[in-house]
Write an enzyme that holds these catalytic residues in place. Sequence first.
Site, PDB file in Angstrom:
ATOM      1  N   ASP A 210       0.796  -1.170  -0.080  1.00  0.00           N
ATOM      2  CA  ASP A 210       0.154  -0.072  -0.029  1.00  0.00           C
ATOM      3  C   ASP A 210       1.017   1.341  -0.072  1.00  0.00           C
ATOM      4  OD1 ASP A 210      -3.038   0.962   0.387  1.00  0.00           O
ATOM      5  OD2 ASP A 210      -2.000   1.765   2.095  1.00  0.00           O
ATOM      6  N   GLU A 274       1.755  -0.567  -5.087  1.00  0.00           N
ATOM      7  CA  GLU A 274       0.748   0.496  -5.368  1.00  0.00           C
ATOM      8  C   GLU A 274       1.631   1.762  -5.281  1.00  0.00           C
ATOM      9  OE1 GLU A 274      -3.061   2.801  -3.939  1.00  0.00           O
ATOM     10  OE2 GLU A 274      -1.606   2.445  -2.448  1.00  0.00           O
TER      11      GLU A 274
END
Length: 556
Positions: A210, A274
Amino acid sequence: MAGTGKQWWRDAVIYQVYPRSWADSDGDGIGDLPGITARLPHLAELGVDAVWLSPFYTSPQHDAGYDVADYRDVDPLFGHLDAFDALTARAHELGLRVVVDVVPNHSSDEHVWFRAALASAPGSLERARYVFRDGSGPDGDEPPNNWTSMFGGPAWTRVTEADGTPGQWFLHLFDSTQPDFDWTNPEVRDELEGVLRFWLDRGVDGFRIDVAHGLVKAEGLPDTDLSLDPNVDATSLSPMWDQPGVHEIYRSWRLLADSYAVEGDDADRILCAEAWVLPGESLAKYVRPDELHQSFNFEYLMTPWRADDQRSTITRSLAQAEAVGAPQTWVLSNHDVVRHATRLGYPQHAGLQRIEGIGADDPQPDAALGLRRARAATAVMLALPGSAYLFQGEELGLPEATRLPDEVRQDPTFARTGGSSKGRDGCRVPVPWEAAAPSFGFGPGEASWLPQPAEYGALAVDCQRDDPTSTLTLYRDLLRLRRELRLGRGRLTWLDGHPADVLAFTISSDEAAVTVLANLGVEPLPLPDGATVVAASGEREHGAPVDTDETVWLRA
Ligand code: GLC
């Protein structure tokens, strides 16, 4: 394992499950791990290689689990560690690999470290795990710099010190309940590597990282240049994104992941970033041979459904990945953006796509057009060399829920922007499994944490499973052919001699060659002589020309 060769990730199709919205076993209206385990056969039947689970860790759920309070446990909402082990075992039995999310940029404010930081004095070791600073201005009552949160409002919140006086400020690039870690602190590095080991030891096959481009901030935390346009300018010009120091972290993570791979077993444990990084050359640095395996190709997701734009993004993406020897990845939908069946139901302009949430008062999409284009776009994507990511429900052609009442919205973006951004709830609505069941089979009863639009009923899995024209059947067919013909390992060659608004390319692999024609123009496109259509995104008569917004796969 279902992989199609060594280094399974190079052509893997990875299906994203958003745990709160996939399948609810206990009827509380929130999906859970036992629910996922029970529905895994759907993924085996669909023909994907892996499942990626968005966070299910202990969390107060202020950002739907991307605010982690305990990285080594399962939130009771979703089950417990045994339920996770059962899920992993079942997935492996079905030939599916398991990728989990790791959230290293920030924790929840309920993490023990952050609680300890609040209870400790400025300058303490406890505070040094996060980014605490004195305020600016004569009384320190202004934030330390001008950074803003991705969810709206300032990126700093002031704390009250133990003696009751207004105190230091802490940094949060997202919600104020998501304090950023200080990655210059070795303790933070050790802790997160420990977290990776914890899940690797439990048998996971990889991680989606993330906010992978946010961990390291520019030294001295200088003000950001507010004139920079994040959609156009190099992300690294901003002091919070894509700083060179992140690469050293990922080199170390790669060594760690590699230490778990078993030689000869096609058992690589993978890392996927990401990272919303521009330009693509900078993003490619994340997937250099000694760094991560993959990074999401958001530029592709943002590319309008226009032939020139599609062609140039695909060409550039392939070149950028090839330059560093990595597979490119492709993605059209995820839990942060408007679903592509809806996005593509709007006029397609040059420049960037509208990915932000839609409200009942906003212009509504042309749903039929959106679905038609979504099917055509998916048929392009699943032919492309590299690895593809699918978001739960896209295989059903699910549209975004565009008319959610404001009162049910839960994404912190909605509140933090005073409602000016609708947030991401519209793509997170629970999935329909059975048209006639309460909550369309999401759970045993009516409960669903976000209301499901009525039109989800007709899109339920049980309505589509045996329908040869359904979107589910299309996905299954494309995935089967992609695997049989090893398209993910193929090479793309653009074909000359077609109208400019047609995407025309061949994918050749060791097994076969497939020609893909996607008609983004208004004129029907005759099929080439002697070609056999092996897959088509539209409903078609035998031998009919390729219609507007239709993609066909042909074999000679
Ligand atoms: C990532 C996630 C998003 C989350 C944010 C903060 O962008 O995909 O859902 O809100 O990080 O963790």
